[in-house]
Design a protein around this motif. Structure first.
Motif, PDB file in Angstrom:
ATOM      1  N   LEU A   1       0.088  -4.317  -6.236  1.00 48.77           N
ATOM      2  CA  LEU A   1       0.656  -2.977  -5.998  1.00 48.77           C
ATOM      3  C   LEU A   1      -0.462  -1.959  -5.760  1.00 48.77           C
ATOM      4  O   LEU A   1      -1.205  -1.729  -6.958  1.00 48.77           O
ATOM      5  CB  LEU A   1       1.670  -2.325  -6.616  1.00 48.77           C
ATOM      6  N   ASP A   2      -0.892  -1.125  -4.652  1.00 46.97           N
ATOM      7  CA  ASP A   2      -1.764  -0.046  -4.973  1.00 46.97           C
ATOM      8  C   ASP A   2      -1.049   1.102  -5.748  1.00 46.97           C
ATOM      9  O   ASP A   2       0.044   1.334  -5.466  1.00 46.97           O
ATOM     10  CB  ASP A   2      -2.180   0.337  -3.467  1.00 46.97           C
ATOM     11  N   GLU A   3      -1.796   1.589  -6.549  1.00 44.67           N
ATOM     12  CA  GLU A   3      -1.484   2.735  -7.296  1.00 44.67           C
ATOM     13  C   GLU A   3      -0.780   3.942  -6.205  1.00 44.67           C
ATOM     14  O   GLU A   3       0.112   4.567  -6.798  1.00 44.67           O
ATOM     15  CB  GLU A   3      -2.216   3.517  -8.077  1.00 44.67           C
ATOM     16  N   THR A   4      -1.032   4.112  -5.217  1.00 47.71           N
ATOM     17  CA  THR A   4      -0.578   5.038  -4.263  1.00 47.71           C
ATOM     18  C   THR A   4       0.900   4.958  -4.273  1.00 47.71           C
ATOM     19  O   THR A   4       1.585   5.820  -3.924  1.00 47.71           O
ATOM     20  CB  THR A   4      -1.128   4.596  -2.780  1.00 47.71           C
TER      21      THR A   4
ATOM     22  N   LEU B   1       0.745  -1.150  -0.001  1.00 52.23           N
ATOM     23  CA  LEU B   1       0.033   0.089   0.089  1.00 52.23           C
ATOM     24  C   LEU B   1       0.518   1.478   0.021  1.00 52.23           C
ATOM     25  O   LEU B   1       0.340   2.221  -0.609  1.00 52.23           O
ATOM     26  CB  LEU B   1      -1.030  -0.109   1.066  1.00 52.23           C
ATOM     27  N   ALA B   2       1.856   1.233   0.823  1.00 53.03           N
ATOM     28  CA  ALA B   2       2.692   2.563   0.983  1.00 53.03           C
ATOM     29  C   ALA B   2       3.925   2.526   0.294  1.00 53.03           C
ATOM     30  O   ALA B   2       4.628   3.534  -0.097  1.00 53.03           O
ATOM     31  CB  ALA B   2       2.856   3.019   2.396  1.00 53.03           C
TER      32      ALA B   2
ATOM     33  N   PHE C   1      -6.231   3.950  -8.756  1.00 49.28           N
ATOM     34  CA  PHE C   1      -6.989   4.650  -8.136  1.00 49.28           C
ATOM     35  C   PHE C   1      -8.299   4.544  -8.739  1.00 49.28           C
ATOM     36  O   PHE C   1      -9.318   4.663  -7.785  1.00 49.28           O
ATOM     37  CB  PHE C   1      -6.570   5.956  -8.367  1.00 49.28           C
ATOM     38  N   GLY C   2      -8.739   4.358  -9.809  1.00 51.76           N
ATOM     39  CA  GLY C   2      -9.961   4.275 -10.269  1.00 51.76           C
ATOM     40  C   GLY C   2     -10.978   3.181  -9.880  1.00 51.76           C
ATOM     41  O   GLY C   2     -12.406   3.269  -9.661  1.00 51.76           O
TER      42      GLY C   2
ATOM     43  N   LEU D   1       2.506   0.650 -16.904  1.00 52.96           N
ATOM     44  CA  LEU D   1       2.497   1.706 -16.096  1.00 52.96           C
ATOM     45  C   LEU D   1       3.593   1.962 -15.203  1.00 52.96           C
ATOM     46  O   LEU D   1       4.067   3.365 -14.902  1.00 52.96           O
ATOM     47  CB  LEU D   1       1.250   1.572 -15.411  1.00 52.96           C
ATOM     48  N   LEU D   2       4.126   0.940 -14.890  1.00 58.63           N
ATOM     49  CA  LEU D   2       5.425   0.862 -14.027  1.00 58.63           C
ATOM     50  C   LEU D   2       6.433   1.591 -15.002  1.00 58.63           C
ATOM     51  O   LEU D   2       7.437   2.330 -14.366  1.00 58.63           O
ATOM     52  CB  LEU D   2       5.788  -0.365 -13.599  1.00 58.63           C
TER      53      LEU D   2
END
Length: 265
Positions: free
Chosen positions: A151-154, A96-97, A189-190, A253-254
């Motif tokens: 992996l959260d996009e955050t 998450l982080a 996020f969406g 995206l990565l």
């Protein structure tokens, strides 16, 4: 605490003249599970401890002296997780982080560990970095454990280090996925709310013992070994994974995010 707990269990079993299989049968557990508890690699669930107390006629001692889940327990719990991690055949991570520890580069790990509060000395930070990199060596084996990283996009959007360090970290994960060593999926996020938003999660499977889960958030860590609790977390992971981007899109995206942080092919 785990080894002291296991040593005491072994002493009580041997004093009663029992093999590992005998209390396992009485407590409806596997012999290997008893062996792992005695070796300090596992701590029984509350229900397992209750059944072991009954099997060994030890009152409620094993139940009473289970390690407690308080805020100071995170280091103790994660030490057990670190040992168990080396025995896994499959790991599913939700981050998450920041990136999961086994996927971190040296510079990224230093940035994350160096931001600890209360602050730690340079020597302590070095020690923690070495420990984290040692954990990553499980990926040196080309096949085991199987690793999935959700992996959260955050964590893509919130930098924890300089741009070049972030870019290096992203490309490290991309290369691991491109070679087929890991699977990686980004939860965008969406998606909005999802069932894993409250904490990071690690799911672990083994050859000779039941699966486990480890969750961590808000400076509190918990090792889950109750079968029903572990299944619940597995289901939450599966639900979140079903909303994630496919592997190909996640890698794209990565790579794009790495370029934003300064990586150039």
């Amino acid at each position: 605490m785990g080894s002291i707990y296991g040593d005491w269990l072994k002493e009580q079993r041997e004093a009663a003249g029992l093999t590992q299989q005998q209390p396992a049968d009485r407590a409806v557990m596997t012999r290997s599970h008893i062996a792992h508890i005695e070796a300090g690699r596992r701590v029984p669930s509350k229900e397992d401890a209750r059944r072991l107390d009954t099997a060994l006629n030890t009152g409620n001692v094993l139940s009473s002296f289970l390690p407690q889940d308080d805020e100071d327990s995170i280091a103790e719990y994660f030490e057990r997780v670190r040992v168990l991690e080396q025995q896994t055949v499959e790991i599913h991570e939700f981050a998450l982080a920041y990136f999961p520890g086994i996927l971190q580069t040296k510079r990224y790990a230093r940035a994350v560990l160096g931001a600890a509060f209360p602050p730690v000395s340079e020597e302590e930070c070095d020690r923690r970095v070495v420990t984290r990199l040692e954990r990553a060596k499980i990926l040196d084996d080309p096949l085991t454990p199987v690793v999935w990283a959700l992996l959260d996009e955050t964590l893509l959007r919130r930098p924890v280090a300089d741009g070049d360090v972030m870019a290096e970290q992203f490309m490290h994960v991309v290369r691991l996925a491109e070679t087929g060593r890991i699977r990686v999926h980004v939860l965008p996020f969406g998606v909005g709310f999802h069932p894993l938003m409250s904490s990071m999660l690690t799911l672990m499977w083994f050859e000779d013992q039941p699966p486990l889960a480890y969750s961590e958030g808000g400076h509190v860590g918990k090792l889950h070994d109750s079968p029903s609790g572990v299944r619940k977390l597995q289901h939450r992971y599966a639900l979140a994974l079903s909303d994630a981007m496919p592997l190909k899109d996640s890698l794209a995206l990565l790579r794009a995010t790495a370029k934003e942080y300064g990586h150039h092919d």
